[in-house]
Design an enzyme around this catalytic site. Sequence first.
Site, PDB file in Angstrom:
ATOM      1  N   GLY A   1     -20.642  -6.825 -27.897  1.00 35.33           N
ATOM      2  CA  GLY A   1     -21.943  -6.921 -27.232  1.00 35.33           C
ATOM      3  C   GLY A   1     -21.811  -7.091 -25.733  1.00 35.33           C
ATOM      4  O   GLY A   1     -22.558  -6.493 -24.952  1.00 35.33           O
ATOM      5  N   CYS A   2     -20.849  -7.896 -25.317  1.00 31.19           N
ATOM      6  CA  CYS A   2     -20.653  -8.154 -23.886  1.00 31.19           C
ATOM      7  C   CYS A   2     -20.115  -6.913 -23.178  1.00 31.19           C
ATOM      8  O   CYS A   2     -20.481  -6.638 -22.038  1.00 31.19           O
ATOM      9  CB  CYS A   2     -19.729  -9.353 -23.695  1.00 31.19           C
ATOM     10  SG  CYS A   2     -20.401 -10.850 -24.464  1.00 31.19           S
ATOM     11  N   THR A   3     -19.268  -6.170 -23.867  1.00 28.56           N
ATOM     12  CA  THR A   3     -18.755  -4.918 -23.310  1.00 28.56           C
ATOM     13  C   THR A   3     -19.899  -3.917 -23.167  1.00 28.56           C
ATOM     14  O   THR A   3     -20.051  -3.285 -22.114  1.00 28.56           O
ATOM     15  CB  THR A   3     -17.622  -4.356 -24.198  1.00 28.56           C
ATOM     16  OG1 THR A   3     -16.536  -5.294 -24.190  1.00 28.56           O
ATOM     17  CG2 THR A   3     -17.138  -3.006 -23.695  1.00 28.56           C
TER      18      THR A   3
END
Length: 149
Positions: free
Chosen positions: A44-46
């Site tokens: 998700g952060c990527t």
Amino acid sequence: MSLEVGKPAPSFEAKDQNGNIIKLADFKGRKVVLYFYPKDNTPGCTAQSCNLRDNYKALQKAGYIVLGVSSDSEKSHQKFIEKLNLPFPLIADEDLKVHEAYGTWVEKSMYGRNYMGTARTTFIIDENGNLEEIIEKVNTKEHSNQILK
């Protein structure tokens, strides 16, 4: 402390991925996208960071400075930036002072286990240092659209 749109954004001073001190006060007169994310190199952060990277020129054209914040180390941020070719700084908030100021270090639950972690939240700060918008339901793959709407 609960943050409200229209009120001053909490001031902070923290180090970026290269050990440079970043202060919110340095961006007076500019609009800031301050996005808190849980962890470097997670799906998700990527996706969120890549979406902001891919739309960075449009964000700049709209007058935004982009700053990412997580509790990861400077070294972790350096690798994340290098791997994804991110054009904006990431704040290494290992002591959680910025998280605490913005209320993003919260109790979370997964598989019945409670733990402390980052609430994925983005704060849009106006040129006067006031909170213009707080995005709590972040769409990681379309985040730029939530900001530029």
